[in-house]
Design a protein around this motif. Structure first.
Motif, PDB file in Angstrom:
ATOM      1  N   GLU A   3      27.748  38.042  34.699  1.00  0.00           N
ATOM      2  CA  GLU A   3      27.758  37.867  36.144  1.00  0.00           C
ATOM      3  C   GLU A   3      29.177  37.464  36.503  1.00  0.00           C
ATOM      4  O   GLU A   3      29.599  36.350  36.269  1.00  0.00           O
ATOM      5  N   GLY A   4      29.903  38.395  37.050  1.00  0.00           N
ATOM      6  CA  GLY A   4      31.345  38.193  37.181  1.00  0.00           C
ATOM      7  C   GLY A   4      31.724  37.177  38.241  1.00  0.00           C
ATOM      8  O   GLY A   4      31.472  37.360  39.412  1.00  0.00           O
ATOM      9  N   VAL A   5      32.295  36.104  37.822  1.00  0.00           N
ATOM     10  CA  VAL A   5      32.938  35.222  38.786  1.00  0.00           C
ATOM     11  C   VAL A   5      34.375  35.680  38.838  1.00  0.00           C
ATOM     12  O   VAL A   5      35.173  35.322  37.999  1.00  0.00           O
ATOM     13  N   THR A   6      34.659  36.503  39.794  1.00  0.00           N
ATOM     14  CA  THR A   6      36.021  36.993  39.848  1.00  0.00           C
ATOM     15  C   THR A   6      36.756  36.265  40.946  1.00  0.00           C
ATOM     16  O   THR A   6      36.167  35.678  41.820  1.00  0.00           O
ATOM     17  N   GLY A   7      38.011  36.313  40.881  1.00  0.00           N
ATOM     18  CA  GLY A   7      38.796  35.657  41.919  1.00  0.00           C
ATOM     19  C   GLY A   7      40.222  36.047  41.699  1.00  0.00           C
ATOM     20  O   GLY A   7      40.528  36.846  40.826  1.00  0.00           O
ATOM     21  N   ALA A 271      39.424  40.174  37.417  1.00  0.00           N
ATOM     22  CA  ALA A 271      39.598  39.033  36.535  1.00  0.00           C
ATOM     23  C   ALA A 271      40.092  39.473  35.158  1.00  0.00           C
ATOM     24  O   ALA A 271      40.729  38.716  34.458  1.00  0.00           O
TER      25      ALA A 271
ATOM     26  N   GLN B 130      31.901  32.348  32.942  1.00  0.00           N
ATOM     27  CA  GLN B 130      31.275  32.892  34.141  1.00  0.00           C
ATOM     28  C   GLN B 130      29.765  32.930  34.011  1.00  0.00           C
ATOM     29  O   GLN B 130      29.033  32.650  34.960  1.00  0.00           O
TER      30      GLN B 130
ATOM     31  N   SER C 136      26.654  39.345  40.213  1.00  0.00           N
ATOM     32  CA  SER C 136      26.382  40.489  39.349  1.00  0.00           C
ATOM     33  C   SER C 136      25.658  41.555  40.167  1.00  0.00           C
ATOM     34  O   SER C 136      25.194  41.293  41.278  1.00  0.00           O
TER      35      SER C 136
END
Lengths: 579, 204, 271
Positions: A3-7, A271, B130, C136
């Motif tokens: 579950e991508g926590v991108t930033g 990311a 993550q 997601s």
């Protein structure tokens, strides 16, 4: 799938480096000048208040022009993106406006605005705001237009399924969609704006309608060989630009990230990108420029070439022949149009104002020669720029350590308007490098960064697997360069060249002629000088020359774009695309 | 319980449980994977974490529901969350994490501190951080500030404190999962009576 | 009364030379409480049909009725779930869910409670303030679903809602969709699912409209009367899958054949 926590990548280190460089560069420059020229710090401090007042005049002009550009960009871009009939006319117009040397308009704008206002003071200011506007607005319009056009169809559809209309549609969907591009293009616009603002102010010292501002301040300081005052001016300008960058553009840029809609599919974000790569704003800006040029190049060719094709070759022939004929037709139209327009200018002037002085007429006859001289000058500057930008780009693209310190340095230098250094080039360096050398140096400052940033993004986009393959086949050194690097960056080289030449044409007007307080120190035969002296001649006697020279420049620029860059560009895109 | 890191999303793990339920609650792992045309190592992360949470038992290549797993699969979306929350709190991973948050200044931890806590490589290179963050968020054990990349502790109110969404019907309690039996199959009376359903299937 | 009536709908697009016919003479009804799937080979215009039904696009011929009134513009009693989620990246999860309600002009406090309710129903609690890029794929599609359900539509339109997701996540969401569908307190009255996955259609839907290759027509209207939860391993499930599959492959090979809806559907209906 994670579950991508991108930033966004951490920006602080890069910001800290930039800050350090912002501080270090003026110090080094000051020290160097102190060693060569000699000045007193106390004297420098004494000039700071005046310089600060002048820079605030400049800043006001910039802000006014930016406000105008913003409103114009939103209105024009929105209308063009949402109205099909409007789009068909508005975008080609914009393309043509974009390819015309901005500064060429300045003398004409001065004349027009000055004649509109009885007192010449507001006229000059309006003219300079207009000039800065023309340097800021086009890329912002394209930013708005393209963000709206590239808004994913399903987002538009999603808004449509809920019947979102009017103000709500604008507030929730359309305006947010433009913010990201608008902010990044604004950074670019301000950089271009400072460049032309200073250039316009320096230009204004050619006449008695001097624009109070940092450009004229520097110009007067340099003409008096007053290094304390000059350094004070540079210092204040650097502080203002650095403060804007840290207080406005960086936070805004970070916030604008939220409005990007080219999100990668779930789970993969940027990311995964190495932070060093995405942290540099300018390389991203360069990519925008590149994209903008690409789309406008492909777009601009359509109306002009089609026009020629319709006029000359209505019947279908073989592809190649048709192209040749349409190009020949276009060339003919350009030459004939140019001659007619000049004849018209001369005739109108002759009828309404009076006979043209023989000296002016002679200069008009010399215009093709002058244009040739200027073109040679720009070409020479281009060659030197290429010799600098290509190795520098390869070095920075190839080594992470070079990128870590090289990129922020280059960014900072590039964000500083090189025009601010023109007075010192003109008044101090001419004895050493000759007038011709000084002109070429000034042209280079207007060209180098476009070339460099485009080449850099081209080099960075080289697929690593191709490089690996080349490596495994033992392709090294020169062979690697000619077989892999050069073909790989060819499209980037072309777009970089187009923008660099654009920058060069824009710099001509100051690079060939400058006189401050009647101290005429720079005067080189060329089309830029023709515009200048046409403007500066007493009375209105020089106006036909000014307009004719401008027309010559525009016709040449359009011709070079159509005949050299666009065919090259199309070939580059067809042949060397690897995506 | 040893520290097991989630290498899947909550939705993905639930997918495995749904799949297992379609196989009557017990199945050979290789067959489970085969059912969705997946490689075994594509369902292993979900299987590992489901067993770490005590929802599934794996032995000798066979996966089967625990009692809790059966309860999970027959619960509503909201109740499933509560089960996950209770189970996550029991893991070494979240016990360590919640304790660290408790003792952290302002009850906040950055991504880097979290990675350090579990000796993981910091984001964005590793998805582990993550994943932990997202499980914690999903179970409402932590909050997360994506702008600052900071985890924030949640003083968790009991689930009942939140008004239930709508007047949701009690979940069907058959171990076979939601919707078992024809009565639950539709919100309105089924278009054809149960007797004819089998007839139709036979005809097909 | 049928909820939706699709009557002799044709759709063609203008092309360089003349026009390309996408679908010809499509007719079927959607009843209250129908969970209806539309399947067919790729390019047969399934998604286009869904857009025609909501009024996002207009048919070239024929008419579509919603509760007996013709669909002439976008019908807000229907809501769409998109294959690519179509979330607004600059809006938080809550704001995305509130999107349709704002457009309907609901007062802010009612929007807030409605948004809370559907965030909770879809299991999005804890992500209210998150932006889509933090989620997601599975969580993103839940937002898409919550956004559609929040306007309490009569008809939920789903355009390949699971095909951009990995298999386990898709499995998970399919099950949740059924759970929500079973809940009489929740909208919608009917679901229209477009899918290229026959097993998925049989697993979820009560009725399957099988379309032919382009220009598409209705090959069959298949009633799925398997008990829920449907066992993919059962013989009946296999047989049905096989039947729909062969309908598509055979029907597609003869695009000039007249619509065969009634004949093909008859044996399965069994009523």
């Amino acid at each position: 799938m994670p579950e991508g926590v991108t930033g966004d990548p951490p920006r602080l280190p890069s910001a800290a480096r930039s800050a350090a460089i912002y501080l270090a560069l003026p110090l080094v420059a000051t020290a160097a000048l102190a060693a060569t020229v000699g000045f007193s710090l106390g004297g420098l401090a004494g000039y700071l208040p005046t310089a600060a007042v002048d820079v605030s005049y400049s800043f006001l002009r910039m802000s006014a022009a930016y406000g105008l550009s913003l409103g114009f960009a939103l209105a024009y871009g929105y209308y063009a993106a949402t109205h099909r009939t409007g789009e068909r006319v508005m975008i080609p117009i914009l393309d043509i406006l974009q390819s015309i040397p901005i500064l060429g308009f300045f003398p004409i704008a001065l004349v027009v605005f000055a004649s509109l206002t009885p007192n010449s003071w507001p006229g000059v200011n309006f003219a300079s705001v207009f000039l800065i506007f023309t340097s800021m607005a086009w890329n912002m319009v394209f930013g708005v237009y393209e963000s709206l056009k590239t808004l994913p169809a399903e987002l538009k559809e999603a808004a449509e399924t809920f019947r979102l209309r009017g103000v709500l549609l604008f507030r929730r969907v359309l305006f947010p969609a433009t913010i990201n591009r608008l902010v990044y293009n604004s950074v670019l616009s301000w950089t271009a704006g400072w460049f032309f603002l200073v250039e316009a102010e320096i230009f204004s010292t050619n006449s008695n309608q001097v624009l109070p501002g940092i450009g004229s301040f520097l110009s007067f300081a340099a003409s008096n060989h007053n290094s304390e005052a000059f350094l004070a001016g540079i210092l204040v300008l650097v502080v203002v630009i650095a403060a804007l960058d840290f207080a406005v553009w960086r936070p805004l840029g970070k916030w604008a990230e939220r409005f990007r809609y080219d999100t990668a599919p779930a789970g993969e974000g940027e990311a995964v990108l190495p932070a060093a790569d995405s942290a540099t704003r300018f390389s991203r800006v360069a990519a925008y420029v590149r994209r903008g040029v690409r789309t406008s190049v492909t777009r601009i060719s359509t109306p002009l070439v089609q026009l020629a094709a319709i006029a000359v070759a209505p019947a279908r022939k073989t592809e190649r022949r048709q192209t040749a004929i349409s190009y020949a037709g276009l060339g003919l139209i350009l030459v004939v149009g140019w001659l007619l327009l000049i004849a018209l200018v001369v005739a109108v002037y002759g009828v309404f104002t009076g006979p043209i002085l023989p000296g002016v007429l002679h200069q008009i006859e010399l215009l093709p020669l002058a244009m040739g001289a200027s073109a040679l000058r720009v070409a020479a500057a281009y060659a030197i720029c290429l010799a600098i930008a290509l190795p520098l780009g390869i070095w920075i693209a190839g080594s992470p350590r070079a990128a870590r310190f090289g990129m922020p340095t280059v960014e900072v230098i590039a964000s500083f308007p090189a025009t601010a250094l023109f007075p010192v080039i003109i008044f101090e360096l001419i004895p050493y490098i000759s007038a011709e050398g000084a002109a070429i140096l000034m042209l280079m400052t207007g060209m180098l960064w476009y070339l460099f940033f485009n080449l850099l993004s081209g080099l960075r986009a080289l697929p690593p697997d191709l490089d690996e393959a080349a490596h495994s086949y033992g392709l090294r050194g020169w062979k690697r360069f000619t077989r892999l690097v050069l073909p790989g960056i060819f499209p980037a080289l072309i777009t970089g060249s187009i923008t660099a030449f654009g920058g060069g044409w824009n710099t001509l007007i100051v690079a060939e002629y400058l006189s401050v307080n009647s101290k005429q120190t720079l005067s080189l035969f060329g089309v830029g000088r023709a515009i200048d002296i046409g403007y500066a001649m007493p009375g209105h006697t020089g106006y036909p020359l000014m307009v004719a020279a401008l027309l010559t420049l525009v016709a040449t620029v359009v011709a070079i774009n159509e005949f050299i860059w666009k065919p090259l560009y199309r070939r580059a895109v067809e042949k060397y695309r690897y995506d | 319980m040893p520290t097991t890191y989630p290498k899947c999303s909550p939705t993905e793990m639930q997918g495995l449980l749904v799949l297992l339920n379609a196989h009557k609650g017990s199945e050979d792992v290789a067959r489970l994977a085969d059912d969705l045309d997946l490689e075994i190592d594509e369902i292993l992360p979900s299987l590992d974490f489901a067993s770490a949470l005590g929802l599934v038992r794996v032995s000798e290549g066979n996966a089967s529901f625990s009692d809790l797993g059966k309860r999970y699969i027959s619960s509503t979306i909201r109740d499933r969350k509560a089960i996950l929350r209770d189970q996550l709190k029991k893991t070494t991973l979240f016990r360590t994490l919640l304790r660290a948050l408790e003792s952290a200044p302002d009850h906040r931890l950055t991504d880097e501190q979290l990675a350090q806590l579990f000796s993981l490589t910091p984001a964005p290179a590793d998805a582990s951080v993550q994943n932990i963050v997202n499980w914690g968020r999903y179970a409402e054990l932590i909050r997360y500030d994506a702008e600052e990349h900071v985890l924030v502790a949640v003083r968790h109110a009991p689930p009942a404190a939140k008004p239930p969404a709508g007047n949701r019907p009690p979940p069907p309690s058959t171990p076979q999962g939601p919707g078992a039996g024809p009565a639950a199959a539709r919100k309105s009376p089924p278009a054809s009576p149960p007797a004819e359903q089998s007839a139709a299937s036979a005809a097909a | 009364m049928a909820l939706i009536r699709i009557e002799h709908v044709d759709k063609s697009f203008a092309a360089r030379h003349g026009s390309i016919s996408i679908m010809q003479d499509i007719s079927f009804d959607v009843a209250d409480s129908d969970f209806l799937a539309i399947v067919g080979p790729s390019g047969c215009g399934k998604s286009t049909l869904l857009r025609l039904i909501q009024g996002l696009d207009k048919p070239t011929g024929g008419q579509i009725f919603f509760r007996d009134s013709p669909v002439t513009s976008v019908c807000t009693k229907m809501a769409m779930v998109f294959q690519s989620f179509a979330l607004f990246p600059w809006l938080t999860v809550s704001q995305n869910v509130a999107f349709g309600l704002e457009a309907l002009g609901w007062p802010p406090d009612r929007i807030r409670s409605q948004v809370d309710r559907y965030i909770s129903v879809t299991g999005l609690d804890g992500f209210q303030e998150a932006f889509p890029r933090e989620l997601s794929g599975g969580m993103r599609q839940r937002v898409g679903l919550a956004r559609a359900l929040a306007v309490e539509p009569s008809v939920l339109l789903m355009d390949e809602p699971f095909s951009a997701l990995d298999p386990l996540t898709a499995e998970s969401l399919r099950e949740e969709i059924l759970q929500l569908w079973r809940d009489p307190e929740l909208p919608p009255d009917a679901v229209l699912l477009v899918s290229h996955n026959i097993e998925e259609a049989i697993q979820l839907a009560d009725r399957i409209i099988v379309l032919s290759r382009r220009p598409s027509h209705v090959l069959a209207d298949v009633h799925v009367d398997l008990p829920r939860p449907r066992d993919r391993k059962s013989q009946a499930f296999y047989d049905l899958t096989d039947r729909v599959y062969s309908l598509i492959t055979e029907g597609g090979s003869a695009p000039t054949a007249p619509p065969a809806a009634n004949g093909a559907a008859a044996p399965q209906k069994a009523l």
